[in-house]
Design a protein around this motif. Structure first.
Motif, PDB file in Angstrom:
ATOM      1  N   VAL A   1      44.201  40.011  51.291  1.00 16.41           N
ATOM      2  CA  VAL A   1      45.084  40.443  52.372  1.00 16.41           C
ATOM      3  C   VAL A   1      44.237  40.691  53.611  1.00 16.41           C
ATOM      4  O   VAL A   1      43.270  41.457  53.570  1.00 16.41           O
ATOM      5  CB  VAL A   1      45.849  41.728  51.988  1.00 16.41           C
ATOM      6  CG1 VAL A   1      46.661  42.237  53.172  1.00 16.41           C
ATOM      7  CG2 VAL A   1      46.758  41.473  50.788  1.00 16.41           C
ATOM      8  N   LEU A   2      44.578  40.027  54.708  1.00 12.76           N
ATOM      9  CA  LEU A   2      43.849  40.180  55.960  1.00 12.76           C
ATOM     10  C   LEU A   2      44.485  41.285  56.781  1.00 12.76           C
ATOM     11  O   LEU A   2      45.664  41.228  57.120  1.00 12.76           O
ATOM     12  CB  LEU A   2      43.856  38.865  56.744  1.00 12.76           C
ATOM     13  CG  LEU A   2      43.168  38.875  58.115  1.00 12.76           C
ATOM     14  CD1 LEU A   2      41.673  39.186  57.975  1.00 12.76           C
ATOM     15  CD2 LEU A   2      43.373  37.537  58.824  1.00 12.76           C
ATOM     16  N   MET A   3      43.686  42.305  57.090  1.00 13.64           N
ATOM     17  CA  MET A   3      44.122  43.425  57.920  1.00 13.64           C
ATOM     18  C   MET A   3      43.295  43.439  59.205  1.00 13.64           C
ATOM     19  O   MET A   3      42.287  42.733  59.311  1.00 13.64           O
ATOM     20  CB  MET A   3      43.951  44.731  57.146  1.00 13.64           C
ATOM     21  CG  MET A   3      44.902  44.865  55.962  1.00 13.64           C
ATOM     22  SD  MET A   3      44.547  46.311  54.932  1.00 13.64           S
ATOM     23  CE  MET A   3      43.301  45.604  53.824  1.00 13.64           C
ATOM     24  N   PRO A   4      43.683  44.228  60.190  1.00  7.46           N
ATOM     25  CA  PRO A   4      42.908  44.239  61.446  1.00  7.46           C
ATOM     26  C   PRO A   4      41.463  44.687  61.276  1.00  7.46           C
ATOM     27  O   PRO A   4      40.600  44.303  62.072  1.00  7.46           O
ATOM     28  CB  PRO A   4      43.692  45.235  62.320  1.00  7.46           C
ATOM     29  CG  PRO A   4      45.077  45.225  61.772  1.00  7.46           C
ATOM     30  CD  PRO A   4      44.915  45.022  60.299  1.00  7.46           C
ATOM     31  N   THR A   5      41.174  45.476  60.243  1.00  7.06           N
ATOM     32  CA  THR A   5      39.826  46.043  60.106  1.00  7.06           C
ATOM     33  C   THR A   5      38.993  45.428  58.987  1.00  7.06           C
ATOM     34  O   THR A   5      37.781  45.565  58.987  1.00  7.06           O
ATOM     35  CB  THR A   5      39.905  47.561  59.876  1.00  7.06           C
ATOM     36  OG1 THR A   5      40.695  47.803  58.699  1.00  7.06           O
ATOM     37  CG2 THR A   5      40.544  48.254  61.067  1.00  7.06           C
ATOM     38  N   LEU A   6      39.649  44.777  58.025  1.00  2.00           N
ATOM     39  CA  LEU A   6      38.917  44.151  56.915  1.00  2.00           C
ATOM     40  C   LEU A   6      39.848  43.245  56.130  1.00  2.00           C
ATOM     41  O   LEU A   6      41.053  43.192  56.386  1.00  2.00           O
ATOM     42  CB  LEU A   6      38.287  45.206  55.996  1.00  2.00           C
ATOM     43  CG  LEU A   6      39.169  46.325  55.424  1.00  2.00           C
ATOM     44  CD1 LEU A   6      40.034  45.872  54.267  1.00  2.00           C
ATOM     45  CD2 LEU A   6      38.295  47.491  54.949  1.00  2.00           C
ATOM     46  N   ARG A   7      39.278  42.512  55.172  1.00  2.00           N
ATOM     47  CA  ARG A   7      40.057  41.691  54.251  1.00  2.00           C
ATOM     48  C   ARG A   7      39.771  42.186  52.841  1.00  2.00           C
ATOM     49  O   ARG A   7      38.617  42.450  52.491  1.00  2.00           O
ATOM     50  CB  ARG A   7      39.666  40.219  54.395  1.00  2.00           C
ATOM     51  CG  ARG A   7      40.663  39.256  53.763  1.00  2.00           C
ATOM     52  CD  ARG A   7      40.393  37.816  54.145  1.00  2.00           C
ATOM     53  NE  ARG A   7      39.267  37.251  53.435  1.00  2.00           N
ATOM     54  CZ  ARG A   7      38.192  36.736  54.024  1.00  2.00           C
ATOM     55  NH1 ARG A   7      38.086  36.730  55.338  1.00  2.00           N
ATOM     56  NH2 ARG A   7      37.199  36.236  53.315  1.00  2.00           N
ATOM     57  N   LEU A   8      40.824  42.331  52.031  1.00  2.00           N
ATOM     58  CA  LEU A   8      40.658  42.939  50.708  1.00  2.00           C
ATOM     59  C   LEU A   8      41.353  42.114  49.640  1.00  2.00           C
ATOM     60  O   LEU A   8      42.464  41.609  49.842  1.00  2.00           O
ATOM     61  CB  LEU A   8      41.233  44.363  50.715  1.00  2.00           C
ATOM     62  CG  LEU A   8      41.116  45.152  49.415  1.00  2.00           C
ATOM     63  CD1 LEU A   8      39.664  45.471  49.102  1.00  2.00           C
ATOM     64  CD2 LEU A   8      41.934  46.441  49.480  1.00  2.00           C
ATOM     65  N   ALA A   9      40.683  41.990  48.488  1.00  2.00           N
ATOM     66  CA  ALA A   9      41.268  41.351  47.319  1.00  2.00           C
ATOM     67  C   ALA A   9      40.877  42.172  46.096  1.00  2.00           C
ATOM     68  O   ALA A   9      39.875  42.888  46.110  1.00  2.00           O
ATOM     69  CB  ALA A   9      40.781  39.917  47.176  1.00  2.00           C
ATOM     70  N   VAL A  10      41.684  42.066  45.026  1.00  2.00           N
ATOM     71  CA  VAL A  10      41.404  42.799  43.790  1.00  2.00           C
ATOM     72  C   VAL A  10      41.488  41.840  42.620  1.00  2.00           C
ATOM     73  O   VAL A  10      42.461  41.083  42.489  1.00  2.00           O
ATOM     74  CB  VAL A  10      42.399  43.962  43.588  1.00  2.00           C
ATOM     75  CG1 VAL A  10      42.147  44.637  42.239  1.00  2.00           C
ATOM     76  CG2 VAL A  10      42.292  44.965  44.723  1.00  2.00           C
ATOM     77  N   THR A  11      40.461  41.866  41.761  1.00  2.00           N
ATOM     78  CA  THR A  11      40.468  41.101  40.516  1.00  2.00           C
ATOM     79  C   THR A  11      39.945  42.015  39.420  1.00  2.00           C
ATOM     80  O   THR A  11      38.758  42.359  39.405  1.00  2.00           O
ATOM     81  CB  THR A  11      39.590  39.846  40.613  1.00  2.00           C
ATOM     82  OG1 THR A  11      40.050  39.034  41.695  1.00  2.00           O
ATOM     83  CG2 THR A  11      39.649  39.052  39.323  1.00  2.00           C
ATOM     84  N   GLY A  12      40.829  42.407  38.527  1.00  2.00           N
ATOM     85  CA  GLY A  12      40.428  43.329  37.481  1.00  2.00           C
ATOM     86  C   GLY A  12      39.955  44.637  38.073  1.00  2.00           C
ATOM     87  O   GLY A  12      40.613  45.214  38.944  1.00  2.00           O
TER      88      GLY A  12
END
Length: 478
Positions: free
Chosen positions: A85-96
């Motif tokens: 997910v691209l946000m204004p301050t960072l990009r985050l993903a979750v795997t396990g």
């Protein structure tokens, strides 16, 4: 069942599950750690992780890029999956049980095609039309060193100048009033092209094309003990070509003293262009700064003894050397130990922890740490030429002296003969030297000669002299 989602508006990662509320929930990365707010209980619970963290008592900033272990007591996290997910301050993903934080770049710009398009656009821009400075310190990993000190004075004397700071991600603290541009983003390429001036402390890297009317000030990042560039051991034609190509991009080179000016001129084949021998702006703080608020920010009492351990990097390893057990050092010297890795060890390393130990490898300004340190422990780092402005004791922990001097780099002078403090080989020897109250007096003569040669211009006004040169030359308009 455990689920995860990203709340872009609130800038949080939310993980929910069933059963009793867990006792703890943390995100742990190499350089930062955040705890979740835990709510619910009984049948369901929710852990809300902030995606910002305040480090060393400073302002809360986005998490540094990297992988973070999700640790929730008693929860099964194996099935978690959240697409980036691209946000204004960072990009985050979750795997396990792993959350991956990346800079806030649209993925299209991270592809080979995307970067090539931006580079081609940059190369074709006329540019250099904006009364602005593009600052970069240690490849955007920090916002310190000489560029930050120059920024501080420039903001006061030329407030109409726009100040861009290149950063690897938005966890990098930048000076008040400046604008952060994330490396590789369209904004980064545009600012690099259109700013009338670039002020950097290391190589420009990537594809650099000087625009008409654009000027580059190379401040470098230390008076050298270890051999640099063309002076490094071994003949390497590619390195020689790269060094000459790089130095031709600079309009002026800043040196701390006349010794450094001579070395840098030859090491980088910097002939026919000016070397500004003005002292080091980053050391202005050491001549006039107040240590009290910095100590308070770090949670250090006014009467506590502070030891700063700041070794240089090694060409044959990526992480910081482990010659010191900082917790033992703190205990046996009744001190707070600050651990400061080199900028080249920032990404591959991890923060050290322990009782009365603070890892400040990612701290924005080394000068603030030097200001509060009662003593410096280093090896071959150029920080020795900065800390001597304070007149406080220095200790040189050099268990690999022969290897470093003879095989890795080599020195410009014999450190053992001229050092303003003792050279020690082991932690036990170091602790004995630190606990010897009479020890520093034995090096008073060496220390005095050292400061005369290397610190004559570190009088608190170096940044002002540099900014005066810039404005007098018309490189920027006040």
């Amino acid at each position: 069942m455990t689920t995860a989602r990203i709340d872009s508006e609130a800038q949080t990662l939310v993980i929910a599950g069933s059963g009793a509320r867990p006792a703890s929930a943390v995100l742990t990365g190499a350089r930062a750690r955040v705890s979740a707010k835990l709510t619910g209980g009984g049948r369901t619970w929710k852990a809300t992780f902030p995606l910002r963290v305040a480090r060393w008592g400073g302002t809360a900033l986005p998490l540094p890029a990297g992988e973070y272990a999700i640790e929730i007591a008693g929860a099964d996290l194996g099935g978690l999956q959240v697409e980036p997910v691209l946000m204004p301050t960072l990009r985050l993903a979750v795997t396990g049980a792993v959350a991956t934080v990346a800079p806030p770049l649209d993925p299209v710009y991270e592809t080979v095609e995307g970067q090539r398009t931006l580079e081609q656009r940059y190369a074709s821009q006329i540019g250099a039309g904006e009364n602005a400075v593009f600052f970069e310190s240690f490849y955007g990993q920090t916002s310190g060193c000489n560029p930050r000190a120059i920024d501080r004075v420039l903001a006061e004397r030329a407030p109409s100048v726009t100040r861009y700071w290149a950063v690897t991600d938005l966890s990098v603290e930048i000076p008040d009033g400046a604008i952060a541009v994330v490396e590789g983003s369209p904004e980064w390429w545009r600012a690099r092209a259109e700013s009338r001036m670039l002020i950097v402390n290391d190589w420009l890297r990537r594809r650099f094309v000087r625009k008409p009317g654009q000027h580059v000030l190379q401040t470098w990042h230390g008076t050298p003990l270890k051999r640099l560039a063309l002076h490094r051991p071994g003949f390497d034609p590619r390195r020689m070509a790269a060094v000459v190509k790089e130095s031709r991009r600079w309009d002026a080179l800043l040196a701390q003293n006349t010794y450094a000016a001579r070395v840098l001129k030859k090491a980088y084949a910097f002939f026919g262009r000016p070397i500004w021998t003005d002292g080091y702006p980053r050391n202005d703080l050491l001549a006039s700064g107040d240590p009290a608020p910095i100590r308070a920010q770090l949670g250090i009492g006014p009467d506590e003894r502070v030891l700063l351990y700041a070794p240089t990097w090694r060409d044959d390893r990526s992480e910081m050397v482990d010659f010191v057990d900082p917790e033992e050092l703190a205990a046996r010297t009744d001190s707070v130990v600050l651990v400061r890795g080199h900028s080249r060890t920032l990404r591959p390393g991890r923060d050290r922890a322990g009782s009365r130990v603070i890892d400040v490898t990612g701290y924005p300004e080394t000068a603030r740490l030097l200001l509060i340190a009662d003593a410096l422990i280093t090896d071959y780092s150029s920080v020795m030429f900065d800390f001597s402005v304070t007149g406080r004791p220095m200790y040189f922990l050099v268990p690999d002296l022969e290897h470093y001097r003879g095989e890795l780099r080599g020195f410009y002078f014999d450190l053992a003969q001229r050092a303003p403090g003792p050279l020690v080989r082991t932690q036990d020897e170091l602790i004995a030297a630190l606990n010897d109250d009479e020890g520093p007096a034995a090096y008073a003569e060496h220390y005095a000669a050292w400061t005369v040669q290397f610190n004559r211009l570190d009088d608190g006004s170096a940044a002002d002299r540099v900014v005066s040169r810039i404005l007098d030359l018309g490189w920027l308009t006040a």
